[in-house]
Scaffold this active site. Structure first.
Site, mmCIF file in Angstrom:
data_model
loop_
_atom_site.group_PDB
_atom_site.id
_atom_site.type_symbol
_atom_site.label_atom_id
_atom_site.label_comp_id
_atom_site.label_asym_id
_atom_site.label_seq_id
_atom_site.Cartn_x
_atom_site.Cartn_y
_atom_site.Cartn_z
ATOM 1 N N PRO A 358 17.803 -53.236 -58.001
ATOM 2 C CA PRO A 358 17.813 -54.198 -56.750
ATOM 3 C C PRO A 358 17.364 -53.828 -55.759
ATOM 4 C CG PRO A 358 19.954 -53.719 -57.754
ATOM 5 C CD PRO A 358 19.193 -53.000 -58.328
ATOM 6 N N ASP A 534 18.371 -48.319 -53.470
ATOM 7 C CA ASP A 534 18.781 -49.255 -54.544
ATOM 8 C C ASP A 534 20.301 -49.839 -54.037
ATOM 9 O OD1 ASP A 534 20.367 -49.976 -57.021
ATOM 10 O OD2 ASP A 534 19.408 -48.408 -58.200
ATOM 11 N N HIS A 535 20.162 -51.219 -54.177
ATOM 12 C CA HIS A 535 21.457 -51.743 -53.421
ATOM 13 C C HIS A 535 22.721 -51.528 -54.311
ATOM 14 C CE1 HIS A 535 23.544 -53.758 -50.660
ATOM 15 N NE2 HIS A 535 22.903 -54.875 -50.277
ATOM 16 N N ARG A 536 22.541 -51.209 -55.683
ATOM 17 C CA ARG A 536 23.620 -50.859 -56.410
ATOM 18 C C ARG A 536 24.366 -49.693 -55.924
ATOM 19 N NH1 ARG A 536 21.100 -50.259 -62.080
ATOM 20 N NH2 ARG A 536 19.825 -49.184 -60.795
ATOM 21 N N ILE A 538 23.783 -48.118 -52.870
ATOM 22 C CA ILE A 538 23.927 -47.796 -51.294
ATOM 23 C C ILE A 538 23.949 -49.357 -50.611
ATOM 24 C CG2 ILE A 538 22.585 -47.303 -49.066
ATOM 25 C CD1 ILE A 538 21.015 -45.155 -51.132
#
Ligand code: CAO
Length: 562
Positions: A358, A534-536, A538
């Site tokens: 993501p 990667d929004h998972r 950070i």
């Protein structure tokens, strides 16, 4: 033991119908009601079920044969429990015969034909409310709602699909007999329904129900000539549910009516049953039968392909439909080149990252006026060392400093994204544009290198990349990547994270911009940064702090010494 001859049943007016599917093989054990063959006329198709249980001794018809009523289909060695030995024609309505599958059921078959179930009982008006109910489906049991195509508030036209129901032998579309607004949908997918179950309530539009029939929606009478269409792929209905199913006019030549792809698949009940058992979505299976009909073999081949990792035309990672292959020469002159190995592999990696990660991209601008002055001042020193000192080496130094302050950027996710691996090494990847495609060589232990050494590494690895001389070692183990398009141009972009890394920094071309210093505007060299992460791994605030710190470091490179 005498063999049981199974014949083509009464198929109404149809003559010389074609065998389009043979569902059994010699030696197969069949159960009562199990489909033997599928026949099809130009109007309809029908599955011929077995009236008894037993073992298939011989099959007397083949694919493409033209057959007619009374013709021998299969010789069956009856199961021990079965006592019927005489030659019989199976009832087209196996459920009506009896649960034992008695062939005598055939004599009780209701009249046949392609007419749809009578909607007289399936819809009725109550004032402006038009209640659409399950039509007469005989004594079929276990009829299930497999699709609800409308929701409350939807506007429907006459013939718009409302619901699809399915028994173990057939399925049937139930269209709206009236135009109007759906005001009630009291059933859900998976619900069991029977004759007269209320499916949908439509608030009719004015009085016009059907322009052709002129029937009023508010009359107690249902519209003339209503049509309850069986789904084309479903055949061989039990008595009144679907004796004969309509076949689409040359299936495939017309867009399916239903918005649901699976419901529009052209396949018989036996194939559907098999697909359900194997967990296969028929919408993804390409049919090899007549008019694109999906056969059992197609389902098996699909499963086999999946198991061996091969892709079908209609699927890709995560079941995402692939783009259609287009013959562009239809529109003009074209030439086609195979992608280089590097480019093809890069494309696969990029797609994998894009689909799995993501992405969020955070943009900012660093004021590198002083840094640029410093870099220029080092020009002669760099020449003496035979290195070209571009902004990238300084950017790397600043990034490495920031990575040590923000360890989650020098990390990877693990254990199905339930853990994070923080790396205590700093192997910096940087994208290199080559004639063969994009490659990302890695400067190992970059944190231990000074600016000149970094510049030398960039130059050396870039040259080897363009000469196609990089080794696996050069390309592996990166912990963070930089993609610099500064030498080319552009004001910003959204780089794709080089998974399993969790972040990548994009650099665009620096520009001189007027900046307010509190008293006046002054020209400053601004470097556009694009940080994708990667929004998972950070969150946005961390990314914001990282890029602000990076701008600070680039704004005054002396901070790197602290
Ligand atoms: N702004 C303005 N000018 C810049 C700049 C920037 N951000 N970055 C570099 N430049 C200048 C350099 O100073 C150099 O100028 P001179 O020729 O006057 O000395 C010129 O642009 C060319 O630099 P370069 O590209 O040769 O060197 P580099 O160290 O900046 O970059 C490399 C090396 C390998 C990263 C680069 O050549 C390259 O291949 N970039 C493409 C990367 C890519 O394709 N990224 C996209 C991947 S998809 O995410």
């Amino acid at each position: 033991m005498a063999l049981q001859d199974i014949l083509i049943p009464d198929i109404g007016d149809a003559e010389n119908v074609e065998v389009i599917e043979v569902l059994v093989a010699v030696g197969d054990e069949v159960r009562v009601d199990e489909g033997l063959i599928v026949v099809e006329s130009d109007k309809a198709s029908m599955e011929v079920p077995s009236p008894g249980a037993g073992r298939v001794e011989s099959i007397e018809v083949g694919l493409g044969d033209l057959v007619q009523e009374g013709q021998l289909i299969v010789r069956l060695e009856p199961a021990e429990a079965q006592v019927e030995l005489e030659s019989v024609a199976p009832d087209k309505s196996p459920r009506q015969g009896s649960s034992s599958g008695s062939p005598q059921g055939s004599s009780q078959s209701p009249p046949t034909g392609s007419s749809a179930p009578d909607i007289e009982r399936s819809a009725s008006t109550v004032g402006d409310r038009f209640e659409v109910r399950v039509p007469d489906i005989g004594d079929a049991e276990g009829v299930e709602v497999i699709e609800v195509a409308v929701a409350t508030g939807d506007i429907v036209a006459v013939d718009d699909l409302l619901v699809v129901v399915e028994s173990d032998k057939a399925s049937m579309e139930i269209p709206s007999p009236v135009a109007g607004r759906v005001i009630e949908v009291p059933i859900v997918t998976g619900a069991g329904v029977s004759n007269d179950t209320l499916l949908v309530v439509v608030e009719t539009e004015g009085h016009a129900v059907d322009g052709d029939s002129g029937t009023s929606a508010t009359s107690r009478e249902p519209p003339d000539d209503p049509v309850v269409r069986p789904v084309s792929e479903q055949v061989a209905a039990p008595p009144e549910i679907l004796k004969v199913a309509e076949v689409p006019e040359a299936a495939g030549s017309e867009a399916p009516r239903t918005p649901d792809k699976a419901a529009a698949v052209y396949a018989g009940p036996a194939v559907r049953r098999l697909a359900r058992e194997l967990g296969v979505d028929l919408a993804h299976v390409e049919g090899s039968g007549t008019q694109g009909r999906v056969l059992k073999d197609d389902v098996h081949a699909f499963v086999k392909k999946r198991l061996t990792g091969a892709r079908t035309d209609s699927d890709a990672a995560g079941g995402i439909p692939r783009l259609p292959e287009i013959d562009f020469s239809r529109f003009g002159e074209v030439e086609t080149h195979a992608l280089s190995r590097i480019r093809a592999r890069g494309a696969a990696n990029l797609q994998r990252s894009w689909l799995n990660v993501p992405h969020v991209t955070q943009h900012d601008e660093a004021d590198v006026t002083e840094l640029e002055a410093f870099r220029r001042s080092l020009k002669s020193v760099a020449e003496a060392r035979s290195v070209k000192l571009t902004p990238l080496a300084f950017i790397m130094r600043a990034v490495l400093h920031a990575l040590k302050e923000f360890p989650t950027f020098n990390a990877s996710l693990a254990d199905g994204a339930r853990a994070m691996v923080i790396k205590h090494y700093y192997h910096l990847g940087f994208a290199v544009d080559t004639d063969e495609g994009l490659v990302v060589p890695v400067v190992r232990n970059a944190d231990q290198l000074g600016v000149f050494e970094l510049a030398a590494s960039i130059a050396g690895l870039s040259e080897r990349a363009r000469d196609g001389k990089l080794t696996i070692e050069d390309l592996s183990g990166g912990s963070f990547s930089i993609s610099s398009l500064g030498g080319i141009g552009g004001t910003g972009f959204t780089p794709i994270v080089n998974a399993p890394e969790v972040a990548i920094l994009g650099i665009s071309r620096l520009v001189t911009k007027p900046r307010w210093n509190g008293e006046s505007f002054e020209p400053r060299s601004m470097l556009p940064l694009s940080l994708s992460y990667d929004h998972r791994a950070i969150n946005g605030a961390e990314a914001g702090r990282f890029i602000v710190r990076l701008c600070q470091l680039l704004g005054d490179i002396r901070h790197v010494l602290l």
